[in-house]
Each structure stands twice: as structure tokens, then as C-alpha cells.
Design a protein around this motif. Structure first.
Motif, short mmCIF file in Angstrom:
data_model
loop_
_atom_site.label_atom_id
_atom_site.label_comp_id
_atom_site.label_asym_id
_atom_site.label_seq_id
_atom_site.Cartn_x
_atom_site.Cartn_y
_atom_site.Cartn_z
N UNK A 1 0.85 -1.19 0.00
CA UNK A 1 0.00 0.00 0.00
C UNK A 1 0.89 1.24 0.00
N UNK B 1 0.83 5.22 1.12
CA UNK B 1 0.11 6.21 1.91
C UNK B 1 0.78 7.57 1.77
N UNK C 1 -3.49 11.21 3.61
CA UNK C 1 -4.45 10.31 2.95
C UNK C 1 -4.41 8.93 3.60
N UNK C 2 -5.44 8.14 3.32
CA UNK C 2 -5.41 6.75 3.76
C UNK C 2 -4.55 5.92 2.81
N UNK C 3 -4.12 4.76 3.24
CA UNK C 3 -3.32 3.89 2.37
C UNK C 3 -4.10 3.50 1.11
N UNK D 1 -4.13 0.73 -2.10
CA UNK D 1 -3.67 -0.59 -2.55
C UNK D 1 -2.86 -0.47 -3.83
N UNK E 1 4.64 6.95 2.46
CA UNK E 1 4.91 5.82 3.33
C UNK E 1 4.42 4.57 2.61
N UNK F 1 3.55 0.77 2.85
CA UNK F 1 3.19 -0.22 3.86
C UNK F 1 3.04 -1.59 3.23
N UNK G 1 5.72 -1.55 9.74
CA UNK G 1 5.86 -0.14 10.10
C UNK G 1 6.14 0.75 8.92
N UNK G 2 6.36 0.15 7.78
CA UNK G 2 6.47 0.93 6.56
C UNK G 2 7.87 1.43 6.26
N UNK H 1 9.45 4.96 4.78
CA UNK H 1 9.18 6.35 4.42
C UNK H 1 10.11 6.73 3.28
#
Lengths: 116, 111
Positions: free
Chosen positions: A35, A37, A41-43, A45, A88, A90, A109-110, A112
Motif C-alpha cells: 500500500x 500512503x 491520505x489513507x493507504x 492498494x 509511506x 506499507x 511499520x512501513x 518512508x
């Protein structure tokens, strides 16, 4: 048990460069999803892999590619980086495709990524 | 086009207040709805909702789904500063299992 691990945690790249992000799922999980992000914004897909095969892909440019290895870990590659790729990234692992519930989707935790 | 919309986008409250976060959705192949809390990076699972009208509770948090009106709410009572985070709502699609996220609600709880 180790959770979903992603590496690196932070990355700074310049426009036009290429980047590889890595994800190790929870032991026993065979599906990995990626994902993006963007700040505020939201993640969103990008890809889903299960048993080393791509099972879903969203409308991202061909500059984005991924693969899954025999040990179910995964890599996300982005070529010809643009400023807008800063986000980010994820990784989520699940035991099977479409598994839901508390065990269903566990996020790392992704990474960045900053493109300058 | 499938979409998930959360409101409000941001909220500032004081400790002890009760908050209600909203999530509405228009998704073709609905399977379930998930709530996540994101403090720094990794979203952490809160609730999964599949059936209408059944409230899920965990401590001061509770959530319910209305599949007729296509929305869900997340309630937090007696808020604490540790509740400050981004709350994400996501719908699981039944065909691929991908998550469709809303924009998130940023909650700030002041002492």
C-alpha cells in the motif's frame, strides 16, 4: 513471533532513481500486499501477491513492480522516481488471500520514501 | 468506483470527552469493514465488522455497522491523550480481499 518487517525504514532518493523496498511477512503468512500512503491520505492498494503470483493490482504506473520469493518475502520496485512517489509504503501480510479478522491483515511499520 | 469516506477529517477534544468517528462506503463487493489506529506508522487493528447491528467493544472503544445505510461508527468514550492518532476505516472486498481505505480521521486529545 516477529511481526511484519520492512526495510529500510527511511529512504531519500533523487528524481529518476530506482528504489527497492523489502517486506518479510509473519511466519505462516503466504500473502503480501503493498500500500502507498501519501501524507494526509489513507493507504492505497498497489499489489497483492500470493504463492509468488500477482493476485491483484491497482492502477499504478508500470514503474511500480513487485515480486514474491519462495520464502514469501516480497520486494517492491519503483523506477524513474517522481516527486509524487514520496510516501509511506506499507506492507501487509495475511495467511491467505482475502483473510479477514484480527489475524487477517497485519501491517509493517512501513518505509518512508522521500524523493527530492 | 468503490469509495470509503470518513468524517470528520480532524477532531480536537479534551481528555474525558466522548467522540464519534464516521465511515460511509460505496463498495461493489463488500465483505467486511475494518477499523485501524495509526499512531506513527503501522496501522494497528481495532475491529472487524461483518454483520449489521452487532456492536463490537474493546474497553472504551466500540463500533457498529449498518449495511443498509452503508456506514459504520467508531465511538471512543472517556478519551485519553494516548487515543491521539489517525483512525482509518477500510472495507475488505470479497473478490480480491484488497482493503479500500478512507482518508482517515486525525484525533487529537488535549490534556
Amino acid at each position: 513471533d516477529a511481526g511484519v518487517t520492512q526495510s529500510p525504514t527511511h529512504l531519500i532518493k533523487t528524481r529518476g532513481q530506482q528504489v527497492t523496498l523489502r517486506c518479510s511477512p509473519i511466519s505462516g503468512h503466504k500473502s503480501v500486499s503493498w500500500y502507498q500512503q501519501v501524507l494526509g491520505q489513507g493507504p492505497q492498494f498497489i499489489f497483492q501477491y500470493y504463492e509468488k503470483e500477482e493476485r491483484g493490482r491497482e492502477n499504478f504506473p508500470d514503474r511500480f513492480s513487485a515480486r514474491q520469493f519462495p520464502n514469501y518475502s516480497s520486494e517492491l520496485n519503483v523506477n524513474a522516481l517522481l516527486l509524487g512517489d514520496s510516501a509511506l509504503y506499507l506492507c501487509a501480510s495475511s495467511r491467505e488471500v482475502g483473510t479477514t479478522g484480527r489475524e487477517g491483515y497485519t501491517f509493517g511499520s512501513g518505509t518512508r520514501l522521500t524523493v527530492v | 468506483e468503490d469509495k470509503v469516506v470518513q468524517s470528520p477529517l480532524s477532531l480536537v477534544v479534551h481528555e474525558g470527552d466522548t467522540v464519534t468517528l464516521n465511515c460511509s462506503y460505496e463498495v461493489t463487493n463488500f465483505r467486511s469493514l475494518l477499523w485501524y489506529k495509526q499512531e506513527k506508522k503501522a496501522p494497528t487493528f481495532l475491529f472487524m465488522l461483518t454483520s449489521s447491528g452487532i456492536e463490537k467493544k474493546s474497553g472504551r472503544l466500540s463500533s457498529i455497522l449498518d449495511k443498509k445505510e452503508l456506514f459504520s461508527i467508531l465511538n471512543i468514550t472517556a478519551t485519553q491523550t494516548g487515543d491521539s492518532a489517525i483512525y482509518l476505516c477500510a472495507v475488505v472486498t470479497s473478490n480480491t480481499g484488497k482493503l479500500i481505505f478512507g482518508q482517515g480521521t486525525t484525533l487529537q486529545v488535549k490534556p
